[in-house]
Motif scaffolding. Structure first.
Motif, PDB file in Angstrom:
ATOM      1  N   GLU A 119       0.827  -1.204   0.000  1.00 30.62           N
ATOM      2  CA  GLU A 119       0.000   0.000   0.000  1.00 30.62           C
ATOM      3  C   GLU A 119       0.869   1.265   0.000  1.00 30.62           C
ATOM      4  O   GLU A 119       0.591   2.217  -0.715  1.00 30.62           O
ATOM      5  CB  GLU A 119      -0.919   0.015   1.235  1.00 30.62           C
ATOM      6  CG  GLU A 119      -2.032   1.021   1.050  1.00 30.62           C
ATOM      7  CD  GLU A 119      -2.971   0.987   2.226  1.00 30.62           C
ATOM      8  OE1 GLU A 119      -3.690   1.982   2.369  1.00 30.62           O
ATOM      9  OE2 GLU A 119      -2.999  -0.016   2.973  1.00 30.62           O
ATOM     10  N   LEU A 145       2.515   1.721  -3.322  1.00 30.95           N
ATOM     11  CA  LEU A 145       1.542   2.172  -4.300  1.00 30.95           C
ATOM     12  C   LEU A 145       1.286   3.671  -4.174  1.00 30.95           C
ATOM     13  O   LEU A 145       1.185   4.400  -5.152  1.00 30.95           O
ATOM     14  CB  LEU A 145       0.227   1.404  -4.151  1.00 30.95           C
ATOM     15  CG  LEU A 145       0.139   0.085  -4.914  1.00 30.95           C
ATOM     16  CD1 LEU A 145      -1.131  -0.653  -4.550  1.00 30.95           C
ATOM     17  CD2 LEU A 145       0.214   0.318  -6.427  1.00 30.95           C
ATOM     18  N   LYS A 146       1.159   4.121  -2.880  1.00 30.98           N
ATOM     19  CA  LYS A 146       0.915   5.527  -2.619  1.00 30.98           C
ATOM     20  C   LYS A 146       2.025   6.396  -3.159  1.00 30.98           C
ATOM     21  O   LYS A 146       1.793   7.410  -3.830  1.00 30.98           O
ATOM     22  CB  LYS A 146       0.777   5.746  -1.077  1.00 30.98           C
ATOM     23  CG  LYS A 146      -0.638   6.113  -0.671  1.00 30.98           C
ATOM     24  CD  LYS A 146      -0.654   6.402   0.832  1.00 30.98           C
ATOM     25  CE  LYS A 146      -2.084   6.600   1.335  1.00 30.98           C
ATOM     26  NZ  LYS A 146      -2.100   6.656   2.799  1.00 30.98           N
ATOM     27  N   ARG A 200       4.190   5.674  -5.499  1.00 36.89           N
ATOM     28  CA  ARG A 200       4.223   5.637  -6.977  1.00 36.89           C
ATOM     29  C   ARG A 200       3.169   6.590  -7.523  1.00 36.89           C
ATOM     30  O   ARG A 200       3.402   7.362  -8.437  1.00 36.89           O
ATOM     31  CB  ARG A 200       3.963   4.215  -7.483  1.00 36.89           C
ATOM     32  CG  ARG A 200       4.246   4.074  -8.965  1.00 36.89           C
ATOM     33  CD  ARG A 200       3.947   2.701  -9.446  1.00 36.89           C
ATOM     34  NE  ARG A 200       4.965   1.737  -9.020  1.00 36.89           N
ATOM     35  CZ  ARG A 200       4.814   0.424  -9.081  1.00 36.89           C
ATOM     36  NH1 ARG A 200       3.683  -0.079  -9.516  1.00 36.89           N
ATOM     37  NH2 ARG A 200       5.776  -0.390  -8.714  1.00 36.89           N
ATOM     38  N   PHE A 201       1.975   6.550  -6.871  1.00 33.73           N
ATOM     39  CA  PHE A 201       0.882   7.411  -7.302  1.00 33.73           C
ATOM     40  C   PHE A 201       1.279   8.890  -7.205  1.00 33.73           C
ATOM     41  O   PHE A 201       1.076   9.677  -8.120  1.00 33.73           O
ATOM     42  CB  PHE A 201      -0.359   7.097  -6.459  1.00 33.73           C
ATOM     43  CG  PHE A 201      -1.521   7.974  -6.795  1.00 33.73           C
ATOM     44  CD1 PHE A 201      -2.241   7.783  -8.006  1.00 33.73           C
ATOM     45  CD2 PHE A 201      -1.921   9.010  -5.936  1.00 33.73           C
ATOM     46  CE1 PHE A 201      -3.292   8.581  -8.286  1.00 33.73           C
ATOM     47  CE2 PHE A 201      -2.993   9.816  -6.256  1.00 33.73           C
ATOM     48  CZ  PHE A 201      -3.695   9.612  -7.445  1.00 33.73           C
ATOM     49  N   GLU A 234       3.759   9.795  -9.796  1.00 36.82           N
ATOM     50  CA  GLU A 234       3.140   9.913 -11.121  1.00 36.82           C
ATOM     51  C   GLU A 234       2.369  11.215 -11.253  1.00 36.82           C
ATOM     52  O   GLU A 234       2.374  11.877 -12.274  1.00 36.82           O
ATOM     53  CB  GLU A 234       2.219   8.713 -11.370  1.00 36.82           C
ATOM     54  CG  GLU A 234       2.954   7.560 -11.968  1.00 36.82           C
ATOM     55  CD  GLU A 234       2.068   6.336 -12.168  1.00 36.82           C
ATOM     56  OE1 GLU A 234       0.817   6.490 -12.070  1.00 36.82           O
ATOM     57  OE2 GLU A 234       2.619   5.272 -12.428  1.00 36.82           O
ATOM     58  N   LYS A 235       1.702  11.568 -10.117  1.00 35.43           N
ATOM     59  CA  LYS A 235       0.886  12.766 -10.129  1.00 35.43           C
ATOM     60  C   LYS A 235       1.759  13.994 -10.352  1.00 35.43           C
ATOM     61  O   LYS A 235       1.469  14.878 -11.167  1.00 35.43           O
ATOM     62  CB  LYS A 235       0.125  12.884  -8.779  1.00 35.43           C
ATOM     63  CG  LYS A 235      -1.001  13.889  -8.819  1.00 35.43           C
ATOM     64  CD  LYS A 235      -1.663  14.015  -7.452  1.00 35.43           C
ATOM     65  CE  LYS A 235      -2.633  15.172  -7.443  1.00 35.43           C
ATOM     66  NZ  LYS A 235      -3.119  15.360  -6.067  1.00 35.43           N
TER      67      LYS A 235
END
Lengths: 411, 137
Positions: free
Chosen positions: A3, A6-7, A9-10, A13-14
């Motif tokens: 988790e 993932l956060k 990476r998000f 990406e943002k």
């Protein structure tokens, strides 16, 4: 674990997307601005282009007007052929502008001026001169002729090897004719002046000499009353009186020849010569023959009879043979009649050929010769557009030949 | 002709010649006068008489065949004849004739007077001048 990963990476990406969006925005603004500038430039360029082409149009229009409406004739040619001419020149020569295209320069040049005209063009081509001027005669469509002052210059064309010639032609016919007349008048004045000088010459000698002689003899008679001498004295005086009378007679004839107003009649030249023979004192031992086809001509009869009379009288006086012979002949070509008077007399040495035609220059001490006859003959012949010459062999023959220009004696 | 001194007079007018002889005789001059009626005859005479040349030449200008002016030109270009003094005696008052004569070294130029009296005087003056002049041969 997953988790959190993932956060992260998000988030990454943002951020990247945000950054990319910002970059894109910046670039597209830049593009937009460039485009705007281009548009502006384009408008400017178009404006400039249209302005230049307008200017060009006006310029060639002005040129055309200049070419077309010029007060002088303008002609464009290449290799001696006419490409274009303006209306002024077309009016001058009488051919239309269309007719003239393709005609050669020689076709509109007066025959006698074709050669000098071509010659100066050749010179122009051979040397590196850029312009030349020539005065020449042009031939109009109706055959008439006019004098044109022609100024030729080269139009250079970098892209082509051929040379275009631009000629500016000014009609100077009136000026030229006036100039010719002036030259003629000057020549006439010089002649009149020469005549006056010759006259002063006679007044100072040929007329005074016999008078002085008479005065001298009179003086002797006064102081010497010897009757034996008287006959001699009277003879001496008579001789001088006669000489003076003849001289004055000849001067009058000579001055008549000089006058320009004259009566012209149409007559046959053979009958004129026959009339002259009747008036001459031809001795019995002298025969006169004719040779050739004697023409009918239109001129002043008195003047021409003076020519024949003087020449034949000259022949008669110089014949020393037992059988004297005179031959009056005539020949002709396209332009002239050639008359000749041949005799088998004493002849003239060649060194005197030019002298005999001068006024008051008598070769023989003859009582009858006053030195005017042959100069009078020469004068009349020259008035008739001809020339006189003499050929001779001492003690064998003398022949005087004179020409008459046919144009001068036409009906 | 003997070896006496003489004058050469070139003149085509018989009366002028007679007048000259008379005027000359009046001056008690005994010099002989040789005359010809034109320049050519005079010229031929001189060329054939180089051993016995005239003391002086009197020259008329207006003569047939060879005029006085032509005679002058010929003689002044001739090495042995050019030394003879030449006096022009003519009726011409033409300025060109006068100029041409002096350019060709004439010793004097006289216009023939109309009256006999003036003529005799002119001849007398010419005679006096040449009677006291030295001649180069």
């Amino acid at each position: 674990m997953s988790e959190e990963i993932l956060k992260k990476r998000f988030l990454r990406e943002k951020n990247a997307r945000l950054q990319a969006e910002k970059l894109l925005e910046e670039k597209s603004l830049e593009l937009y601005l460039k485009n705007k500038e281009l548009e502006r430039l384009n408008v400017g360029l178009n404006e400039l282009l249209s302005r230049t082409s307008d200017q060009l149009d006006t310029l060639s229009y002005e040129h055309k007007q200049l070419f077309e409406n010029s007060a002088v004739g303008v002609l464009l040619s290449k290799d001696g052929n006419i490409l274009q001419c303006n209306s002024t020149f077309s009016t001058l020569v009488g051919y239309s502008e269309e007719e003239m295209k393709g005609m050669s320069i020689s076709e509109i040049t007066y025959e006698q001026d074709v050669e000098p005209s071509q010659l100066s063009t050749e010179k122009f081509n051979n040397r590196n001169i850029r312009k030349y001027s020539i005065q020449k005669r042009y031939k109009k469509k109706n055959g008439a002729v006019f004098w044109g002052s022609t100024h030729v210059s080269e139009i250079s064309n970098k892209n082509s090897k051929s040379r275009y010639l631009l000629a500016v032609i000014i009609d100077v016919h009136k000026e030229k004719i006036t100039e010719k007349k002036l030259q003629q008048t000057v020549a006439e004045l010089i002649e009149v002046n020469d005549n006056l000088e010759s006259f002063a010459h006679i007044a100072s000698h040929d007329l005074k000499a016999p008078l002085t002689g008479i005065n001298t003899v009179l003086g002797w008679m006064e102081h010497n009353t010897d009757p034996d001498k008287m006959t001699e004295y009277v003879q001496l005086m008579q001789l001088r009186v006669t000489k003076m009378y003849q001289l004055i007679d000849n001067i009058i004839a000579y001055s008549r020849v000089s006058s320009t107003d004259e009566e012209r009649t149409f007559f046959n030249t053979k009958s004129l010569v026959e009339d002259c023979i009747l008036l001459l004192d031809v001795p019995l031992h002298v025969s006169i023959e004719f040779e050739g086809d004697f023409p009918d001509i239109m001129t002043n009869k008195t003047k021409l009879s003076q020519v024949f009379s003087n020449l034949m009288d000259n022949s008669i006086r110089h014949i020393n043979k037992e059988q004297g012979k005179i031959v009056v002949g005539v020949m002709e070509d396209k332009t002239y009649f050639y008359f000749s008077i041949w005799d088998n007399g004493i002849g003239i040495e060649s060194k005197y050929y030019s002298k005999i035609f001068q006024i008051f220059n008598s070769l023989t001490p003859s009582k009858k010769s006053t030195g005017i006859g042959l100069s009078l003959v020469k004068k009349v012949v020259e008035q008739l557009g001809g020339k006189i010459s003499v050929d001779s062999k001492v003690d064998q023959y003398t022949v005087f030949e004179f020409s008459i220009n046919k144009e001068k004696v036409q009906l | 002709m003997t070896n006496e001194d003489y004058i050469l007079y070139l003149e085509d007018d018989a009366v002028e010649l007679m007048k000259f002889e008379m005027a000359f005789t009046k001056l008690n001059r005994t010099m002989q006068i040789q005359s010809f009626e034109n320049g050519l005859l005079g010229w031929e005479f001189l060329v054939n008489n180089k051993r016995h040349l005239p003391k002086i030449i009197i020259l008329d200008l207006k003569m047939p065949v060879m005029s006085g002016l032509e005679f002058l030109e010929n003689i002044k270009n001739h090495l042995s004849l050019r030394k003879i003094p030449i006096i022009v005696l003519t009726s011409s008052e033409d300025k060109n004739d006068i100029l041409f004569s002096y350019e060709n070294q004439v010793a004097g130029y006289f216009v023939k007077p109309f009256s006999i009296k003036d003529y005799d005087e002119t001849i007398q003056r010419i005679n006096e001048y040449w009677a006291v002049s030295k001649i180069s041969f």
